[in-house]
Structures are given as structure tokens and as C-alpha cells.
Design a protein around this motif. Structure first.
Motif, mmCIF file in Angstrom:
data_model
loop_
_atom_site.group_PDB
_atom_site.id
_atom_site.type_symbol
_atom_site.label_atom_id
_atom_site.label_comp_id
_atom_site.label_asym_id
_atom_site.label_seq_id
_atom_site.Cartn_x
_atom_site.Cartn_y
_atom_site.Cartn_z
ATOM 1 N N ARG A 87 20.043 81.577 20.384
ATOM 2 C CA ARG A 87 19.756 82.373 19.192
ATOM 3 C C ARG A 87 20.887 83.358 18.937
ATOM 4 O O ARG A 87 21.603 83.755 19.857
ATOM 5 N N GLN A 88 20.985 83.741 17.678
ATOM 6 C CA GLN A 88 22.018 84.685 17.276
ATOM 7 C C GLN A 88 21.451 85.657 16.262
ATOM 8 O O GLN A 88 20.994 85.243 15.185
ATOM 9 N N ALA A 89 21.490 86.926 16.624
ATOM 10 C CA ALA A 89 21.060 87.986 15.712
ATOM 11 C C ALA A 89 22.281 88.477 14.938
ATOM 12 O O ALA A 89 23.412 88.330 15.400
ATOM 13 N N PRO A 90 22.078 89.073 13.778
ATOM 14 C CA PRO A 90 23.208 89.568 12.986
ATOM 15 C C PRO A 90 24.084 90.524 13.784
ATOM 16 O O PRO A 90 23.589 91.461 14.414
ATOM 17 N N GLY A 91 25.381 90.264 13.781
ATOM 18 C CA GLY A 91 26.314 91.132 14.470
ATOM 19 C C GLY A 91 26.359 90.968 15.969
ATOM 20 O O GLY A 91 27.065 91.718 16.654
ATOM 21 N N LYS A 92 25.634 89.998 16.485
ATOM 22 C CA LYS A 92 25.604 89.787 17.935
ATOM 23 C C LYS A 92 26.086 88.394 18.288
ATOM 24 O O LYS A 92 26.125 87.494 17.449
ATOM 25 N N GLU A 93 26.426 88.220 19.536
ATOM 26 C CA GLU A 93 26.870 86.916 20.007
ATOM 27 C C GLU A 93 25.687 85.972 20.166
ATOM 28 O O GLU A 93 24.554 86.394 20.358
ATOM 29 N N ARG A 94 26.014 84.700 20.094
ATOM 30 C CA ARG A 94 24.994 83.690 20.345
ATOM 31 C C ARG A 94 24.663 83.688 21.839
ATOM 32 O O ARG A 94 25.555 83.688 22.682
ATOM 33 N N THR A 95 23.381 83.677 22.148
ATOM 34 C CA THR A 95 22.956 83.750 23.537
ATOM 35 C C THR A 95 21.902 82.690 23.815
ATOM 36 O O THR A 95 21.181 82.264 22.905
ATOM 37 N N TYR A 96 21.826 82.285 25.059
ATOM 38 C CA TYR A 96 20.885 81.235 25.374
ATOM 39 C C TYR A 96 19.466 81.787 25.468
ATOM 40 O O TYR A 96 19.246 82.916 25.897
ATOM 41 N N VAL A 97 18.548 80.950 25.069
ATOM 42 C CA VAL A 97 17.125 81.248 25.187
ATOM 43 C C VAL A 97 16.546 80.449 26.348
ATOM 44 O O VAL A 97 15.792 80.955 27.176
ATOM 45 N N GLY A 98 16.916 79.178 26.390
ATOM 46 C CA GLY A 98 16.450 78.323 27.467
ATOM 47 C C GLY A 98 17.146 76.980 27.408
ATOM 48 O O GLY A 98 17.594 76.555 26.347
ATOM 49 N N ILE A 99 17.264 76.352 28.550
ATOM 50 C CA ILE A 99 17.916 75.050 28.629
ATOM 51 C C ILE A 99 17.044 74.102 29.445
ATOM 52 O O ILE A 99 16.247 74.533 30.286
ATOM 53 N N ILE A 100 17.199 72.813 29.162
ATOM 54 C CA ILE A 100 16.449 71.777 29.870
ATOM 55 C C ILE A 100 17.425 70.686 30.265
ATOM 56 O O ILE A 100 18.294 70.287 29.485
ATOM 57 N N SER A 101 17.294 70.222 31.498
ATOM 58 C CA SER A 101 18.240 69.226 31.994
ATOM 59 C C SER A 101 17.973 67.859 31.381
ATOM 60 O O SER A 101 16.918 67.601 30.799
ATOM 61 N N ARG A 102 18.915 66.974 31.556
ATOM 62 C CA ARG A 102 18.806 65.638 30.982
ATOM 63 C C ARG A 102 17.562 64.905 31.497
ATOM 64 O O ARG A 102 16.878 64.238 30.729
ATOM 65 N N ALA A 103 17.270 65.069 32.763
ATOM 66 C CA ALA A 103 16.092 64.421 33.337
ATOM 67 C C ALA A 103 14.824 65.223 33.098
ATOM 68 O O ALA A 103 13.741 64.797 33.499
ATOM 69 N N ALA A 104 14.965 66.376 32.458
ATOM 70 C CA ALA A 104 13.835 67.265 32.182
ATOM 71 C C ALA A 104 13.163 67.758 33.455
ATOM 72 O O ALA A 104 11.994 68.158 33.421
#
Length: 121
Positions: free
Chosen positions: A37-54
Motif C-alpha cells: 500500500r501507498q499513502a499520499p506522500g509516503k513510500e510504498r510498503t508491504y502489507v503481506g506476502i504469500i509464498s508460491r506454495a502458499a
């Protein structure tokens, strides 16, 4: 691979929202994926990630158990279920696909166009 997010909108604090990321041009099982996610004036940051195998999921500390990441392989779609939303969660939410399991957005080559989430107090 092409990614298309949907499900954003304007909600009130405490509400829930579920975002979708439709994957086309390749099977979702071939990719590690993430929500950012990216808020105005801020860097894009991760919220969550899921691996290929889940079999691995990592969520950002600010999620505090409020958000769930899951995917539907039959629908080739990644989801982000968000509960108890706060105004600080407002921003453009993106999904991304790559070959590695990273929280750094710079490591993902493929991105959707984003979907806006606005949480009012």
C-alpha cells in the motif's frame, strides 16, 4: 503476467473490506505474491506476502492480526481481507507478483494498477 485489483472503496473506521487481485497470463501458483500500500506522500510498503506454495505468509506488524491474505487457485485470485479498518489504513493498495519471497516492493517485477481504500474516522 497481468494483475488487476478490485474491491477498494470508502468505508468508516471499524469496517471491513476485502480486496481481490485477479491474475491472468499465468497460474497464480507460479508466483510469490504480495499486497502493498501507498499513502499520499509516503513510500510504498508491504502489507503481506504469500509464498508460491502458499505455505508461508508474512504480514506487516501494523496489521496486528486484522488482515488475512489468502488465494483461490481455481479462480487464480489473491485476496486481502481487512477487518477493523483504521484511518491510517487509507491508501492505494497494490498486488504484485514475483519469483522470490520478499517484503521489499522493489523485488517484484509485476504490478497491478492499484485500488483506492479510504477509511474515514
Amino acid at each position: 503476467v497481468q494483475l488487476a485489483e478490485s474491491g477498494g472503496g470508502v468505508v468508516q473506521a471499524g469496517d471491513s473490506l476485502t480486496l481481490s487481485c485477479r491474475v491472468s497470463g499465468g497460474a497464480i501458483t507460479r508466483y510469490s505474491m504480495g499486497w502493498f500500500r501507498q499513502a499520499p506522500g509516503k513510500e510504498r510498503t508491504y502489507v503481506g506476502i504469500i509464498s508460491r506454495a502458499a505455505d508461508s505468509i508474512t504480514r506487516a506488524p501494523f496489521v496486528r492480526g486484522r488482515f488475512t491474505i489468502f488465494r483461490d487457485d481455481a479462480e487464480n485470485t489473491l485476496y486481502l481481507q481487512m477487518k477493523n479498518l483504521e484511518p491510517e489504513d487509507s491508501g492505494v493498495y497494490y498486488c504484485a507478483a514475483g519469483q522470490g519471497y520478499y517484503t521489499d516492493p522493489g523485488r517484484y517485477p509485476d504490478w497491478g494498477q492499484g485500488t483506492q481504500v479510504t477509511v474515514s474516522s
